[in-house]
Design a protein around this motif. Structure first.
Motif, PDB file in Angstrom:
ATOM      1  N   ARG A  30       0.794  -1.230   0.000  1.00 44.53           N
ATOM      2  CA  ARG A  30       0.000   0.000   0.000  1.00 44.53           C
ATOM      3  C   ARG A  30       0.824   1.277   0.000  1.00 44.53           C
ATOM      4  NH1 ARG A  30      -3.683  -3.442   2.540  1.00 44.53           N
ATOM      5  NH2 ARG A  30      -5.769  -3.161   1.709  1.00 44.53           N
ATOM      6  N   ARG A  31       1.956   1.278   0.611  1.00 39.42           N
ATOM      7  CA  ARG A  31       2.727   2.505   0.802  1.00 39.42           C
ATOM      8  C   ARG A  31       4.047   2.454   0.038  1.00 39.42           C
ATOM      9  NH1 ARG A  31      -1.281   3.759   3.198  1.00 39.42           N
ATOM     10  NH2 ARG A  31      -1.758   3.718   5.394  1.00 39.42           N
ATOM     11  N   ARG A  32       4.562   3.615  -0.316  1.00 40.57           N
ATOM     12  CA  ARG A  32       5.840   3.716  -1.037  1.00 40.57           C
ATOM     13  C   ARG A  32       6.972   3.085  -0.226  1.00 40.57           C
ATOM     14  NH1 ARG A  32       9.546   3.540  -4.762  1.00 40.57           N
ATOM     15  NH2 ARG A  32      11.125   5.098  -4.574  1.00 40.57           N
ATOM     16  N   TRP A  33       6.980   3.293   1.079  1.00 39.86           N
ATOM     17  CA  TRP A  33       8.061   2.725   1.880  1.00 39.86           C
ATOM     18  C   TRP A  33       7.960   1.205   1.972  1.00 39.86           C
ATOM     19  CZ3 TRP A  33       7.842   0.170   6.565  1.00 39.86           C
ATOM     20  CH2 TRP A  33       6.635   0.231   7.278  1.00 39.86           C
ATOM     21  N   HIS A  34       6.765   0.637   1.754  1.00 38.48           N
ATOM     22  CA  HIS A  34       6.646  -0.828   1.677  1.00 38.48           C
ATOM     23  C   HIS A  34       7.431  -1.335   0.461  1.00 38.48           C
ATOM     24  CE1 HIS A  34       2.479  -0.662   3.878  1.00 38.48           C
ATOM     25  NE2 HIS A  34       3.489  -0.387   4.685  1.00 38.48           N
ATOM     26  N   ARG A  35       7.345  -0.581  -0.631  1.00 42.55           N
ATOM     27  CA  ARG A  35       8.105  -0.940  -1.839  1.00 42.55           C
ATOM     28  C   ARG A  35       9.599  -0.887  -1.553  1.00 42.55           C
ATOM     29  NH1 ARG A  35      10.300   1.592  -6.553  1.00 42.55           N
ATOM     30  NH2 ARG A  35      10.019   0.275  -8.384  1.00 42.55           N
ATOM     31  N   ASP A  36      10.035   0.139  -0.825  1.00 36.26           N
ATOM     32  CA  ASP A  36      11.449   0.222  -0.446  1.00 36.26           C
ATOM     33  C   ASP A  36      11.866  -0.997   0.371  1.00 36.26           C
ATOM     34  OD1 ASP A  36      12.184   2.703  -1.641  1.00 36.26           O
ATOM     35  OD2 ASP A  36      11.160   3.778  -0.036  1.00 36.26           O
ATOM     36  N   ALA A  37      10.996  -1.430   1.272  1.00 31.46           N
ATOM     37  CA  ALA A  37      11.296  -2.623   2.079  1.00 31.46           C
ATOM     38  C   ALA A  37      11.424  -3.859   1.192  1.00 31.46           C
ATOM     39  CB  ALA A  37      10.208  -2.839   3.130  1.00 31.46           C
ATOM     40  N   LEU A  38      10.529  -3.984   0.210  1.00 25.42           N
ATOM     41  CA  LEU A  38      10.580  -5.135  -0.701  1.00 25.42           C
ATOM     42  C   LEU A  38      11.833  -5.101  -1.582  1.00 25.42           C
ATOM     43  CD1 LEU A  38       6.802  -5.178  -1.612  1.00 25.42           C
ATOM     44  CD2 LEU A  38       8.048  -6.981  -0.375  1.00 25.42           C
ATOM     45  N   ILE A  39      12.236  -3.926  -2.020  1.00 23.53           N
ATOM     46  CA  ILE A  39      13.473  -3.795  -2.795  1.00 23.53           C
ATOM     47  C   ILE A  39      14.655  -4.240  -1.950  1.00 23.53           C
ATOM     48  CG2 ILE A  39      15.090  -2.130  -3.806  1.00 23.53           C
ATOM     49  CD1 ILE A  39      12.578  -0.502  -4.700  1.00 23.53           C
ATOM     50  N   GLN A  40      14.719  -3.762  -0.705  1.00 22.23           N
ATOM     51  CA  GLN A  40      15.833  -4.120   0.166  1.00 22.23           C
ATOM     52  C   GLN A  40      15.863  -5.617   0.459  1.00 22.23           C
ATOM     53  OE1 GLN A  40      15.974  -1.413   3.571  1.00 22.23           O
ATOM     54  NE2 GLN A  40      15.461   0.287   2.198  1.00 22.23           N
ATOM     55  N   LEU A  41      14.694  -6.226   0.641  1.00 25.80           N
ATOM     56  CA  LEU A  41      14.647  -7.683   0.833  1.00 25.80           C
ATOM     57  C   LEU A  41      15.155  -8.414  -0.407  1.00 25.80           C
ATOM     58  CD1 LEU A  41      11.267  -8.511   2.611  1.00 25.80           C
ATOM     59  CD2 LEU A  41      13.569  -9.006   3.435  1.00 25.80           C
ATOM     60  N   THR A  42      14.731  -7.944  -1.576  1.00 28.43           N
ATOM     61  CA  THR A  42      15.145  -8.574  -2.831  1.00 28.43           C
ATOM     62  C   THR A  42      16.660  -8.519  -3.004  1.00 28.43           C
ATOM     63  OG1 THR A  42      13.044  -8.086  -3.907  1.00 28.43           O
ATOM     64  CG2 THR A  42      14.926  -8.480  -5.351  1.00 28.43           C
ATOM     65  N   LEU A  43      17.277  -7.427  -2.583  1.00 24.99           N
ATOM     66  CA  LEU A  43      18.723  -7.258  -2.770  1.00 24.99           C
ATOM     67  C   LEU A  43      19.554  -7.987  -1.717  1.00 24.99           C
ATOM     68  CD1 LEU A  43      18.812  -3.493  -3.818  1.00 24.99           C
ATOM     69  CD2 LEU A  43      18.826  -5.521  -5.290  1.00 24.99           C
ATOM     70  N   ARG A  44      18.916  -8.582  -0.724  1.00 27.84           N
ATOM     71  CA  ARG A  44      19.651  -9.338   0.296  1.00 27.84           C
ATOM     72  C   ARG A  44      19.904 -10.756  -0.214  1.00 27.84           C
ATOM     73  NH1 ARG A  44      17.939  -8.130   6.319  1.00 27.84           N
ATOM     74  NH2 ARG A  44      19.454  -9.799   6.469  1.00 27.84           N
ATOM     75  N   PRO A  45      21.156 -11.174  -0.292  1.00 29.83           N
ATOM     76  CA  PRO A  45      21.461 -12.481  -0.879  1.00 29.83           C
ATOM     77  C   PRO A  45      20.927 -13.669  -0.080  1.00 29.83           C
ATOM     78  CG  PRO A  45      23.436 -11.505   0.065  1.00 29.83           C
ATOM     79  CD  PRO A  45      22.356 -10.457   0.123  1.00 29.83           C
ATOM     80  N   GLU A  46      20.731 -13.514   1.215  1.00 29.96           N
ATOM     81  CA  GLU A  46      20.263 -14.647   2.020  1.00 29.96           C
ATOM     82  C   GLU A  46      18.768 -14.902   1.888  1.00 29.96           C
ATOM     83  OE1 GLU A  46      20.279 -11.074   4.821  1.00 29.96           O
ATOM     84  OE2 GLU A  46      21.517 -11.808   3.203  1.00 29.96           O
TER      85      GLU A  46
END
Length: 185
Positions: A30-46
């Motif tokens: 719902r929120r722009r910062w949720h997208r930021d959280a999903l991007i950061q999760l995606t970029l985490r190799p683990e």
């Protein structure tokens, strides 16, 4: 009545979709910062898999996703505040301020902008060869040394980070000394 601590009606908020190599289906947010959280999760190799949480509908105070890391599955809740709601089922609460902290947020956004960079197989193989020939780690500066096409090399590297082939430290500013590391599977 003081409404500063009340949540907006989430039922009226439009849902957006997030897609990455780690989401088998689009993750709704719902929120722009949720997208930021999903991007950061995606970029985490683990992190290997990200999906909408089954329990998300029960908890209106936060945005929940299920993640798989190795053999472990867990729910992560992203909350506007650092406190846990009594109905939140998550094992881990991550605050909005953590997601938006710098330089992590800007670095992740800068990398994510390259997720659709046109990538030929020859560029991919050249990048993998360069990184593996340097013991699985190479600085951004070494990509630029002796190259006339630095935009292509940096774009290739960042796209491969988005795809999960390479990684770099999101908690530091991206500089020429930033190390790209090969993710070994």
């Amino acid at each position: 009545m003081d409404t500063s601590n009340t949540w907006p009606d989430l039922a009226e908020t439009k849902l957006s979709q997030f897609k990455s190599t780690k989401t088998p289906r689009p993750v709704l947010y719902r929120r722009r910062w949720h997208r930021d959280a999903l991007i950061q999760l995606t970029l985490r190799p683990e992190i290997h898999l990200i999906s909408n949480s089954i329990v998300a509908s029960e908890c209106e105070c936060c945005f929940c996703v299920d993640v798989t890391s190795g053999q472990r599955n867990m729910t992560i809740a992203y909350s506007e505040h650092d406190q846990r709601s009594p109905v939140c089922p998550s094992e881990l609460i991550v605050s909005r301020s953590y997601v938006l902290a710098e330089p992590r947020c800007s670095s992740a956004r800068d990398i994510w902008k390259n997720r659709n960079f046109p990538l030929s197989i020859s560029h991919r193989i050249s990048m993998l060869e360069l990184v593996t020939s340097n013991c699985g780690e190479v600085s951004l500066r070494s990509l630029l040394t002796g190259s006339s096409d630095s935009d292509v090399l940096i774009g290739t590297a960042m796209r491969m980070v988005c795809e999960g082939h390479l990684t770099l430290d999101l908690d530091s500013l991206i500089t020429p000394e930033t190390l790209l590391t090969l993710i070994r599977r």
